[in-house]
Design an enzyme around this catalytic site. Sequence first.
Site, PDB file in Angstrom:
ATOM      1  N   ARG A   1      54.945  36.739  43.147  1.00  0.00           N
ATOM      2  CA  ARG A   1      54.594  35.815  42.056  1.00  0.00           C
ATOM      3  C   ARG A   1      55.067  36.363  40.704  1.00  0.00           C
ATOM      4  NH1 ARG A   1      48.984  32.745  41.291  1.00  0.00           N
ATOM      5  NH2 ARG A   1      47.972  34.757  40.973  1.00  0.00           N
TER       6      ARG A   1
ATOM      7  N   ARG B   1      34.618  27.430  40.370  1.00  0.00           N
ATOM      8  CA  ARG B   1      34.843  28.487  41.362  1.00  0.00           C
ATOM      9  C   ARG B   1      33.543  28.930  42.007  1.00  0.00           C
ATOM     10  NH1 ARG B   1      39.942  30.544  39.129  1.00  0.00           N
ATOM     11  NH2 ARG B   1      40.860  32.127  40.431  1.00  0.00           N
TER      12      ARG B   1
ATOM     13  N   ARG C   1      51.522  39.401  36.971  1.00  0.00           N
ATOM     14  CA  ARG C   1      50.139  39.460  36.493  1.00  0.00           C
ATOM     15  C   ARG C   1      49.477  40.750  36.950  1.00  0.00           C
ATOM     16  NH1 ARG C   1      47.122  33.855  37.820  1.00  0.00           N
ATOM     17  NH2 ARG C   1      45.440  35.318  38.220  1.00  0.00           N
TER      18      ARG C   1
ATOM     19  N   ARG D   1      39.960  39.714  45.227  1.00  0.00           N
ATOM     20  CA  ARG D   1      39.905  38.305  44.820  1.00  0.00           C
ATOM     21  C   ARG D   1      39.747  37.391  46.037  1.00  0.00           C
ATOM     22  NH1 ARG D   1      45.106  37.589  41.489  1.00  0.00           N
ATOM     23  NH2 ARG D   1      44.289  35.552  40.955  1.00  0.00           N
TER      24      ARG D   1
ATOM     25  N   LYS E   1      47.962  26.577  43.622  1.00  0.00           N
ATOM     26  CA  LYS E   1      47.251  25.604  42.778  1.00  0.00           C
ATOM     27  C   LYS E   1      47.999  25.376  41.457  1.00  0.00           C
ATOM     28  CE  LYS E   1      43.321  27.893  42.406  1.00  0.00           C
ATOM     29  NZ  LYS E   1      43.614  29.104  43.195  1.00  0.00           N
TER      30      LYS E   1
HETATM   31  P1  AMP Z   1      43.318  32.333  38.034  1.00  0.00           P
HETATM   32  O1  AMP Z   1      44.435  32.348  37.048  1.00  0.00           O
HETATM   33  O2  AMP Z   1      42.738  30.962  38.240  1.00  0.00           O
HETATM   34  O3  AMP Z   1      43.677  33.016  39.326  1.00  0.00           O
HETATM   35  O4  AMP Z   1      42.143  33.201  37.376  1.00  0.00           O
HETATM   36  C1  AMP Z   1      42.293  34.559  37.086  1.00  0.00           C
HETATM   37  C2  AMP Z   1      40.962  35.233  36.883  1.00  0.00           C
HETATM   38  O5  AMP Z   1      40.258  34.585  35.802  1.00  0.00           O
HETATM   39  C3  AMP Z   1      40.009  35.147  38.060  1.00  0.00           C
HETATM   40  O6  AMP Z   1      40.229  36.159  39.021  1.00  0.00           O
HETATM   41  C4  AMP Z   1      38.664  35.305  37.363  1.00  0.00           C
HETATM   42  O7  AMP Z   1      38.419  36.648  36.999  1.00  0.00           O
HETATM   43  C5  AMP Z   1      38.875  34.521  36.075  1.00  0.00           C
HETATM   44  N1  AMP Z   1      38.495  33.103  36.228  1.00  0.00           N
HETATM   45  C6  AMP Z   1      39.323  32.020  36.153  1.00  0.00           C
HETATM   46  N2  AMP Z   1      38.647  30.883  36.353  1.00  0.00           N
HETATM   47  C7  AMP Z   1      37.363  31.236  36.597  1.00  0.00           C
HETATM   48  C8  AMP Z   1      36.179  30.514  36.904  1.00  0.00           C
HETATM   49  N3  AMP Z   1      36.169  29.172  37.014  1.00  0.00           N
HETATM   50  N4  AMP Z   1      35.031  31.228  37.083  1.00  0.00           N
HETATM   51  C9  AMP Z   1      35.006  32.561  36.956  1.00  0.00           C
HETATM   52  N5  AMP Z   1      36.093  33.305  36.694  1.00  0.00           N
HETATM   53  C10 AMP Z   1      37.269  32.658  36.507  1.00  0.00           C
END
Ligand code: AMP
Length: 211
Positions: free
Chosen positions: A126, A91, A158, A169, A16
Amino acid sequence: MRKINLILLGAPGAGKGTQAEIISEKFAIPSISTGAMIREAIAAGSELGLRVKSYIDKGELVPDAVVIDIIKERLAKPDCANGFILDGFPRTVPQAAALDEMGVEITDVISIEVADESIMERMGGRRVCKKCGATYHTKYNPSPKGELCACGEPLTIRSDDDPEVVKSRLVVYHEQTEPLKDFYQEKGLLKLVYGQEKLDDTTSLTLEALA
Ligand code: AMP
């Protein structure tokens, strides 16, 4: 050119962020990643960062109310007026409902489909830049500067890309985020893009879905 208010759905590591960067550049619209904003808040040691760090470390979602507030504030900024890409929001179904309640018009929803086994393999490679936010993959999308970002900063892994956290996740994705495909299918907005081995092939399919 038509307006693009896009939501990118897909499992963690499906690509994404990478597609969001490419679309952002091509259409000159901002890519908004709640995950990146949360990581910035954690790195800055802000009150918000301290409140949400434990969720991220465990691979859980942060509470809906927190991310809804973040996104409300971000979408109100003037650079979103001509379109935007949401990478990692919504999400959950309540987050999607909150977007509707805010009166945010969504024109396109693309879900990047990648099987869980491939996700586990991809996450190992990654690499991210903490300075400019660029994302790479050691095999599928390497940086032109090796272990350095194109901007010159050393690349990092990360902390939530640890394999055990990735497994959690993925469970969270299937339970809480995947139902959004039905939510947007019912609105006639959903398009599926099957993630390919080669980044350029996934990009072509994504741009076709936006055409
Ligand atoms: P990402 O970088 O999008 O993979 O997000 C990393 C982490 O941030 C996720 O595993 C969640 O813990 C948190 N997070 C990001 N976006 C959301 C969202 N829309 N709702 C809830 N948690 C989020």
